[in-house]
Design a protein around this motif. Structure first.
Motif, PDB file in Angstrom:
ATOM      1  N   ARG A 143       0.834  -1.213   0.000  1.00 34.44           N
ATOM      2  CA  ARG A 143       0.000   0.000   0.000  1.00 34.44           C
ATOM      3  C   ARG A 143       0.858   1.249   0.000  1.00 34.44           C
ATOM      4  NH1 ARG A 143      -3.804  -2.368   3.427  1.00 34.44           N
ATOM      5  NH2 ARG A 143      -2.926  -1.360   5.262  1.00 34.44           N
ATOM      6  N   ARG A 144       1.906   1.250   0.840  1.00 28.32           N
ATOM      7  CA  ARG A 144       2.766   2.438   0.901  1.00 28.32           C
ATOM      8  C   ARG A 144       3.519   2.632  -0.409  1.00 28.32           C
ATOM      9  NH1 ARG A 144       6.026   1.348   5.908  1.00 28.32           N
ATOM     10  NH2 ARG A 144       4.403   0.903   7.414  1.00 28.32           N
ATOM     11  N   ALA A 145       3.928   1.524  -1.021  1.00 24.80           N
ATOM     12  CA  ALA A 145       4.661   1.635  -2.286  1.00 24.80           C
ATOM     13  C   ALA A 145       3.761   2.215  -3.376  1.00 24.80           C
ATOM     14  CB  ALA A 145       5.188   0.261  -2.701  1.00 24.80           C
ATOM     15  N   LEU A 146       2.504   1.751  -3.429  1.00 24.34           N
ATOM     16  CA  LEU A 146       1.588   2.261  -4.454  1.00 24.34           C
ATOM     17  C   LEU A 146       1.327   3.743  -4.239  1.00 24.34           C
ATOM     18  CD1 LEU A 146      -1.018  -0.653  -4.742  1.00 24.34           C
ATOM     19  CD2 LEU A 146       1.049  -0.254  -6.072  1.00 24.34           C
ATOM     20  N   THR A 147       1.142   4.143  -2.962  1.00 22.21           N
ATOM     21  CA  THR A 147       0.937   5.565  -2.663  1.00 22.21           C
ATOM     22  C   THR A 147       2.123   6.385  -3.154  1.00 22.21           C
ATOM     23  OG1 THR A 147      -0.182   4.818  -0.675  1.00 22.21           O
ATOM     24  CG2 THR A 147       0.320   7.149  -0.815  1.00 22.21           C
ATOM     25  N   THR A 148       3.326   5.904  -2.851  1.00 16.45           N
ATOM     26  CA  THR A 148       4.535   6.608  -3.278  1.00 16.45           C
ATOM     27  C   THR A 148       4.585   6.743  -4.796  1.00 16.45           C
ATOM     28  OG1 THR A 148       5.661   5.616  -1.397  1.00 16.45           O
ATOM     29  CG2 THR A 148       7.056   6.610  -3.079  1.00 16.45           C
ATOM     30  N   GLY A 149       4.209   5.673  -5.492  1.00 15.01           N
ATOM     31  CA  GLY A 149       4.287   5.689  -6.946  1.00 15.01           C
ATOM     32  C   GLY A 149       3.250   6.608  -7.581  1.00 15.01           C
ATOM     33  N   LEU A 150       2.089   6.755  -6.922  1.00 13.85           N
ATOM     34  CA  LEU A 150       1.014   7.560  -7.513  1.00 13.85           C
ATOM     35  C   LEU A 150       1.125   9.035  -7.151  1.00 13.85           C
ATOM     36  CD1 LEU A 150      -2.035   5.183  -6.979  1.00 13.85           C
ATOM     37  CD2 LEU A 150      -0.901   5.718  -9.122  1.00 13.85           C
ATOM     38  N   MET A 151       1.880   9.336  -6.071  1.00 20.46           N
ATOM     39  CA  MET A 151       1.894  10.706  -5.555  1.00 20.46           C
ATOM     40  C   MET A 151       2.309  11.745  -6.602  1.00 20.46           C
ATOM     41  SD  MET A 151       0.670  11.994  -3.051  1.00 20.46           S
ATOM     42  CE  MET A 151       0.377  10.675  -1.907  1.00 20.46           C
ATOM     43  N   PRO A 152       3.383  11.525  -7.391  1.00 19.23           N
ATOM     44  CA  PRO A 152       3.800  12.580  -8.329  1.00 19.23           C
ATOM     45  C   PRO A 152       2.706  12.984  -9.313  1.00 19.23           C
ATOM     46  CG  PRO A 152       5.514  10.936  -8.126  1.00 19.23           C
ATOM     47  CD  PRO A 152       4.334  10.406  -7.384  1.00 19.23           C
ATOM     48  N   ILE A 153       1.964  12.035  -9.874  1.00 18.17           N
ATOM     49  CA  ILE A 153       0.960  12.399 -10.870  1.00 18.17           C
ATOM     50  C   ILE A 153      -0.220  13.104 -10.191  1.00 18.17           C
ATOM     51  CG2 ILE A 153       0.017  10.049 -10.874  1.00 18.17           C
ATOM     52  CD1 ILE A 153      -0.113  12.554 -13.760  1.00 18.17           C
ATOM     53  N   LEU A 154      -0.544  12.678  -8.946  1.00 19.69           N
ATOM     54  CA  LEU A 154      -1.630  13.364  -8.220  1.00 19.69           C
ATOM     55  C   LEU A 154      -1.237  14.807  -7.951  1.00 19.69           C
ATOM     56  CD1 LEU A 154      -2.806  10.631  -5.674  1.00 19.69           C
ATOM     57  CD2 LEU A 154      -3.594  11.106  -7.981  1.00 19.69           C
ATOM     58  N   THR A 155      -0.007  15.014  -7.500  1.00 22.73           N
ATOM     59  CA  THR A 155       0.478  16.366  -7.255  1.00 22.73           C
ATOM     60  C   THR A 155       0.486  17.160  -8.558  1.00 22.73           C
ATOM     61  OG1 THR A 155       1.943  15.314  -5.676  1.00 22.73           O
ATOM     62  CG2 THR A 155       2.301  17.650  -6.093  1.00 22.73           C
ATOM     63  N   ALA A 156       0.948  16.518  -9.633  1.00 21.58           N
ATOM     64  CA  ALA A 156       1.040  17.219 -10.916  1.00 21.58           C
ATOM     65  C   ALA A 156      -0.346  17.662 -11.381  1.00 21.58           C
ATOM     66  CB  ALA A 156       1.683  16.305 -11.957  1.00 21.58           C
ATOM     67  N   MET A 157      -1.350  16.794 -11.222  1.00 20.34           N
ATOM     68  CA  MET A 157      -2.693  17.169 -11.659  1.00 20.34           C
ATOM     69  C   MET A 157      -3.232  18.334 -10.835  1.00 20.34           C
ATOM     70  SD  MET A 157      -4.947  14.009 -13.005  1.00 20.34           S
ATOM     71  CE  MET A 157      -4.836  12.849 -11.684  1.00 20.34           C
ATOM     72  N   ALA A 158      -2.906  18.317  -9.528  1.00 17.85           N
ATOM     73  CA  ALA A 158      -3.451  19.355  -8.651  1.00 17.85           C
ATOM     74  C   ALA A 158      -2.793  20.705  -8.920  1.00 17.85           C
ATOM     75  CB  ALA A 158      -3.268  18.954  -7.192  1.00 17.85           C
TER      76      ALA A 158
END
Lengths: 207, 265
Positions: B181-196
């Motif tokens: 779960r933590r690894a997936l969160t880490t992997g998804l964070m950049p694109i979520l930040t980029a979209m925001a």
């Protein structure tokens, strides 16, 4: 009954032995002689070439999870994956009464489960980990230094609890630095030599 | 609005600004002048070669050459994955996971965009497919690298906890669930930040490019929105594949943790 055939660990010769129900086998030897590796191998945690039988059933005839539910390894340094001990207990809701009894047996209050793990002493953590290992009543216990971090009083409680486990028909393999406890608890000893010399197994009459 | 092409003399003028960068390095004795020169030359050479290759491929308009160029991009990505990771699973299977996850995700997202969303004629038109595949691959690659790094490091660092769970009778996916779960969160964070933050902090490169090329900003923004959706989908697929694949490679069929399969860089 646990039967081990042709267990090859490190540079030790192939080991074959069995531990009956209610019997305790002490694994002795200096640090680095392979005590931990033997216990881990029997729990099927390391890839090894050996035949391991529990009540006549070879380990590969059952799933790894089922094998480890029956043949339980408790490491010298217990592992945790949560902030409090409660969340590091699998199925605690269905086992709660038993967990509380076991905690009391090793001299711990049940509210120890809610305290942050980082605030617990090494000895408390070790006893909680032993309770966790015993909670779902495995048939064979592989205990690596179960009293290593304990004071004399707590160690005596743990020893008493292990004696009850033997009386309940469970088998124990124990690696310990406490020769007095080994002497009182074990029925047989597996002595690992520090060098390339072959391991000796001596069998004593049960106490 | 019209497109103003750049002459070589314009580029030479822009290159003067590199001197500012070099001056900082010399003034503070950073010793980066050499690296600066090499990096700048590399960039110019790489972009020139890619531009020539793309020009050729666009004029050929053949599915075969489009696929070959896509595979070339994937090979470059594979090199990046392998060289960036601190620890990785030994052997070709480790490289296969690091490359396969972004490739598969990029392929799915690009096909989806080309066939269903944009619909160029023909659907494999390299002018659309290759830039999109590149963006998908690059973003999926960053996500994959983050996940693989997290998983391999966590397997080593969290070994007592993972093995304690295995010893208590958990399966490999159960023993890894918190780590995964933590690894997936880490992997998804950049694109979520980029979209925001996109558009607020900076204009995305592709949108800037379209605007400079004379496209109406609203049309450019529409394209950018589609690209961001595609990237988030591709990253999601790549991150999940990398995470699940890591669990499988870091454990074996008897649900043992196999740290011995890792090699340090």
């Amino acid at each position: 009954m646990l039967r081990v055939e042709h267990l090859k660990v490190g540079s030790l010769p192939a080991l074959s032995f069995s531990v009956s129900d209610g019997e305790c086998l002490a694994v002795e030897g200096p640090p680095g002689s392979g005590k931990t590796r033997i216990l881990r191998a029997i729990a099927d945690l390391d890839p090894i070439d050996a035949q391991l039988f529990l009540d006549g059933v070879e380990r590969r005839e059952m799933s790894a999870a089922d094998w480890r539910k029956a043949v339980r390894y408790a490491a010298a340094e217990p592992g945790w994956w949560s902030d409090t001990p409660r969340d590091s207990f699998p199925n605690i809701s269905s086992l709660e009464a038993r967990v509380f009894r076991l905690l009391a047996a090793v001299g711990l209050d049940e509210d120890v489960l809610e305290r942050p793990i980082s605030m617990l002493s090494t000895g408390e953590r070790q006893r909680i980990a032993l309770v966790r290992a015993l909670a779902d009543e495995p048939k064979v216990l592989l205990l690596d230094e179960p009293t290593g971090a304990l004071d004399v009083g707590s160690a005596a409680l743990v020893e008493e609890l292990l004696r009850f486990q033997l009386l309940a028909g469970r088998s124990i393999l124990i690696a310990s630095h406490d020769p007095a406890m080994i002497g009182r608890l074990s029925h047989a000893r597996l002595q690992l030599a520090p060098t390339e010399r072959p391991a000796r197994s001596t069998r004593m009459p049960p106490p | 609005m019209s497109y103003i092409p750049l002459e070589l003399s314009d580029l030479a003028l822009a290159a003067i600004l590199l001197i500012a960068n070099g001056a900082v390095s010399i003034w503070y004795q950073l010793g980066l002048e050499r690296t600066l020169a090499i990096s700048a030359v590399r960039m110019v050479v790489q972009l020139s070669l890619v531009a020539l290759a793309l020009k050729l491929i666009f004029s050929l308009d053949s599915p075969l050459w489009t696929v070959l160029f896509g595979l070339f991009m994937t090979a470059a990505a594979a090199y990046e994955v392998v060289s960036r990771q601190e620890r990785r699973v030994a052997g070709p299977i480790g490289i296969l996971l690091g490359t396969g996850a972004p490739f598969f995700a990029g392929l799915v997202a690009t096909m989806f965009a080309a066939i269903a969303v944009i619909g160029p004629d023909p659907w494999y038109a390299p002018r659309y497919v290759l830039p999109i595949f590149g963006m998908m691959l690059g973003n999926a690659l960053s996500g994959t690298t983050l996940v693989l790094d997290f998983m391999t490091n966590a397997a080593v660092r969290e070994r007592p906890a993972i093995e304690a769970r295995l010893a208590l009778g958990a399966g490999r996916f159960e023993a890894f669930d918190i780590v995964l779960r933590r690894a997936l969160t880490t992997g998804l964070m950049p694109i979520l930040t980029a979209m925001a933050t996109t558009g607020v902090v900076s204009l995305p490169g592709m949108m800037t490019g379209q605007i400079l090329a004379g496209i109406d900003p609203v049309s450019a923004a529409k394209y950018q929105v589609m690209i961001m959706f595609l990237i988030s989908g591709a990253t999601g697929v790549a991150v999940l594949a990398a995470g699940l694949g890591s669990v499988l490679l870091l454990t074996d069929e008897r649900h043992r943790l196999r740290i011995d399969r890792l090699v340090q860089r």
